[in-house]
Write a protein that holds these residues in place. Structure first.
Motif: not given
Length: 727
Positions: A542-545, A557-568
């Motif tokens: 879902n490309k989010q935190v 939840k947050f970050g969907s506007s900036e995050i593309d492929n989250p890892r760590g």
């Protein structure tokens, strides 16, 4: 004559300070009285509250006030007194006052009841106004003449704040407030409300208040007497110290340079003990002086109120006044000063030629400390412990020679074996303990057969290397790993679409799945935990935190506007900001813990500060950020302001390959998971040792975490488990 004396007191004995706010040091403006009976300008209280973080405390006595400022009672006594002073000053000046109605012409008359200065024109309107016809209007000369004889009341009649033209003549016993005739008809009607003559109630209250003032005076004298006794005690401590120092000096002059060094040591010891005692004595005196000052200021104010306030002034703060007086009268007695008796004892012992300082101090077991207790021991290795004996104040103290300090360990047959204890003869002891058998080693420490705090200690003993495997057969393509406050293993179980928790023994405890709460199935890559125990998880699908509580309940939840492929994901120990690595876009995103986007840093490349596949993240105690750079085969390090510091890639006998995971322990040692091994480095990246070995079969370590007991937990991606090592 009594009235003249009253006027004289007001003009000659009530000082300017009595009419000035102690915050702004100017005459009161809209004075408000606090429950402690101290008065300040309303605006000053608002400013003072804002500067104190929204909590209102009295600037004089520091008692907290929970009543909103707008609901505090106005100090009409001081307002009236201030108005009287200002008008009398006007009358005494050579410049005639200006009409208070038209604000233009010179005043020629003065209304005794309003009170108000008026000119020849405005006085006619005043006299012919129906509601004001009963007012007594005098020429200014006549007013001055009558006032000089003491026949004119300094404080005028007080009118109702609701019915402006109606004088306050009654007291409502039901509501405990002064009221006018119209109030008794409108809001304070009988039989629900009981009324009495205002002056009658005021006379009763004056009698009661005078009786309470007598008790307050007794309390004032008591506190003053205790303060004098405390000051005498302080002088006694000082004198005693000086006497004992003179003995030390007299004895010290009889010997050589060695004695002079010993003299200084003894005097310093006396000074230190006396300083502690004097500090306690001063604090004791300050506390008494503080209470005494509060009582004196309250007594002074109430004396003025009783002698010069009218009925309304007296009764407007009746409840607060009685409550405050009772609080002061019933104030608990402060404990008297006590101190340890210290004396100089001459001696002929060769060890100390001058003498020693004796004291009635005893070792307090609850204050004694043991330092360097390890979280775990490796079998066969040793650690040195430091035992410090202390007195009741926490100061290092020497154990009496008859009292034994013992340390012992439990053997496999359940019997106890003594461990050698080195007495440093300064209140400290050194003990060396060795991990003798695998399991939990029990260490008991006693002074005079009583256990020290925490004793007996249970210390896990391990064989170095792989000691535990967790989640075998339960995990499917696990990625990130962290340890919660309970010591549990918290793992991002990617292919099972969950974050799973195993306890310290490796038993399944619970999992977070968030089924149906997002557009796509929850797919965690990494997890970290904040100081307030919130779980932060990167959700690749879902490309989010995702943020939850420790039971897996979704918080935000947050970050969907900036995050593309989250890892760590990691939280900076200094700034408390959240860092998220972007594997495919080669950057680090930064957010507040509430999810507010701050900025990103890094871009694709192989130079310093550039990434090619950043993976799991870690932070040390100084806020330094460690980033495993997968395709650049190194660890890049940044400060808490995101500025590049250095990089490292050595694993001892080879160069780092496919660095994926990193963790930092409480001593800032760094643990790195690369292609098929985990290595230990110092905070600057200098290689120390390898944690695992080839026989452990570690394949693709994607997550590393330091357990609460110091063991190193590693996610073995290809073997679908967590392997735990002792270094």
């Amino acid at each position: 004559m009594a009235m003249a004396a009253s006027n004289k007191f007001l003009m000659e004995e009530v000082t300017e300070d009595f009419l000035s706010c102690s915050i702004c040091l100017e005459n009161y403006k809209n004075p408000k009285v606090l429950p402690c009976l101290h008065t300040f300008c309303q605006q000053c209280l608002e400013s003072f509250k804002a500067k104190s973080g929204g909590v209102l405390k009295c600037a004089t006595c520091r008692i907290q006030c929970d009543t909103p400022i707008q609901k505090l009672k106005s100090n009409i006594f001081l307002t009236s007194l201030l108005d009287t002073f200002q008008r009398q000053r006007q009358l005494k000046t050579d410049h005639p006052p200006v009409c208070e109605v038209c604000q233009e012409k010179t005043a020629t008359h003065r209304c005794v009841d309003c009170p108000q200065f008026t000119c020849d024109v405005c006085v006619k309107a005043h006299r012919y106004t129906p509601a004001l016809r009963s007012h007594e209007v005098l020429t200014i000369d006549k007013y001055r003449e009558i006032q000089s004889t003491g026949q004119l009341m300094v404080q005028s009649k007080v009118f109702c704040s609701v019915h402006k033209d109606s004088q306050l003549k009654f007291y409502c016993d039901t509501c405990q407030v002064p009221v006018c005739v119209e109030c008794t008809i409108v809001k304070h009607r009988v039989p629900e409300h009981v009324h009495r003559d205002l002056q009658e109630v005021a006379d009763e209250y004056k009698t009661q208040l005078r009786e309470m003032l007598g008790k307050l005076k007794v309390k004032e004298k008591q506190i003053k007497k205790e303060k004098v006794a405390a000051e005498s005690k302080r002088e006694e401590i000082q004198n005693q110290c000086e006497v004992e120092k003179s003995k030390v000096k007299k004895r010290a002059k009889e010997v050589i340079e060695r004695v002079k060094r010993e003299e200084k040591m003894l005097i310093d010891s006396l000074d230190e003990s006396a300083t502690m005692a004097l500090k306690d004595a001063t604090m004791n005196i300050d506390e008494r002086e503080f209470h005494h000052g509060n009582i004196v200021s309250t007594h002074h104010y109430l004396e003025a109120l009783v002698h010069h306030g009218n009925a309304v002034h007296l009764l407007s703060t009746r409840l607060e006044t009685m409550k405050r007086i009772n609080e002061m009268v019933s104030m608990k007695k402060i404990s008297p000063i006590s101190h340890d008796i210290i004396k100089f004892q001459p001696t002929s012992d060769l060890g100390t030629l001058v003498g020693v300082i004796t004291s009635d101090i005893h070792v307090c077991l609850s204050k004694c400390t043991v330092e360097n207790i390890p979280k775990l021991l490796v079998r066969g290795e040793s650690v040195n412990l430091l035992i410090t004996t202390r007195d009741s104040k926490g100061k290092q103290a020497i154990v009496h020679h008859d009292v034994k300090t013992r340390v012992k360990t439990r053997k496999p047959d359940a019997s106890w074996e003594d461990i050698d204890v080195t007495d440093n003869n300064d209140g400290t002891f050194h003990v060396k303990i060795t991990g003798k058998m695998e399991g939990k080693q029990q260490i008991a420490m006693t002074i005079g057969n009583q256990h020290l705090p925490g004793s007996p200690f249970h210390i896990p003993v391990y064989i170095r290397g792989l000691v535990q495997t967790v989640g075998k057969g339960q995990l499917n393509s696990p990625f990130g790993l962290t340890i919660n406050k309970h010591g549990d293993f918290v793992t991002a179980d990617r292919e099972n679409n969950r974050v799973v928790i195993h306890d310290i023994d490796g038993k399944f405890k619970q999992s977070f799945t968030f089924t149906g709460q997002f557009a796509k199935p929850f797919t965690p890559r990494d997890v970290t935990i904040s100081d307030n125990n919130e779980y932060f998880m990167t959700d690749e699908n879902n490309k989010q935190v995702v943020v939850s509580d420790e039971n897996g309940k979704l918080i935000r939840k947050f970050g969907s506007s900036e995050i593309d492929n989250p890892r760590g994901i990691a939280i900076n120990s200094v700034t408390k900001n959240v860092y998220v690595s972007e594997f495919s876009t080669d950057c680090i995103r930064k957010y507040t813990q509430d999810g507010v986007y701050i900025k990103s840093f890094g871009r694709n490349g192989s130079r310093r500060g550039e990434f090619n596949g950043p993976c799991m993240l870690a932070m040390n105690s100084n806020g330094m950020v460690y980033v495993p750079d997968y395709n650049n085969d190194c660890i890049q390090v940044f400060n808490s302001d995101d500025q590049f510091l250095f990089e490292f890639s050595s694993t001892g006998d080879s160069t780092m390959s496919c660095s994926r995971a990193v963790a930092v322990d409480e001593n800032d040692y760094v643990y790195v998971g690369s292609e098929h091994k985990v290595t230990k480095h110092d905070s600057n990246g200098q290689f120390i040792c390898r944690i695992d070995s080839d026989k452990d079969g570690l394949r693709h370590p994607l997550g590393v975490a330091v357990c609460n007991d110091g063991r190193i937990a590693v996610v073995d991606f290809s073997n679908n488990c967590i392997k735990v090592f002792v270094n």
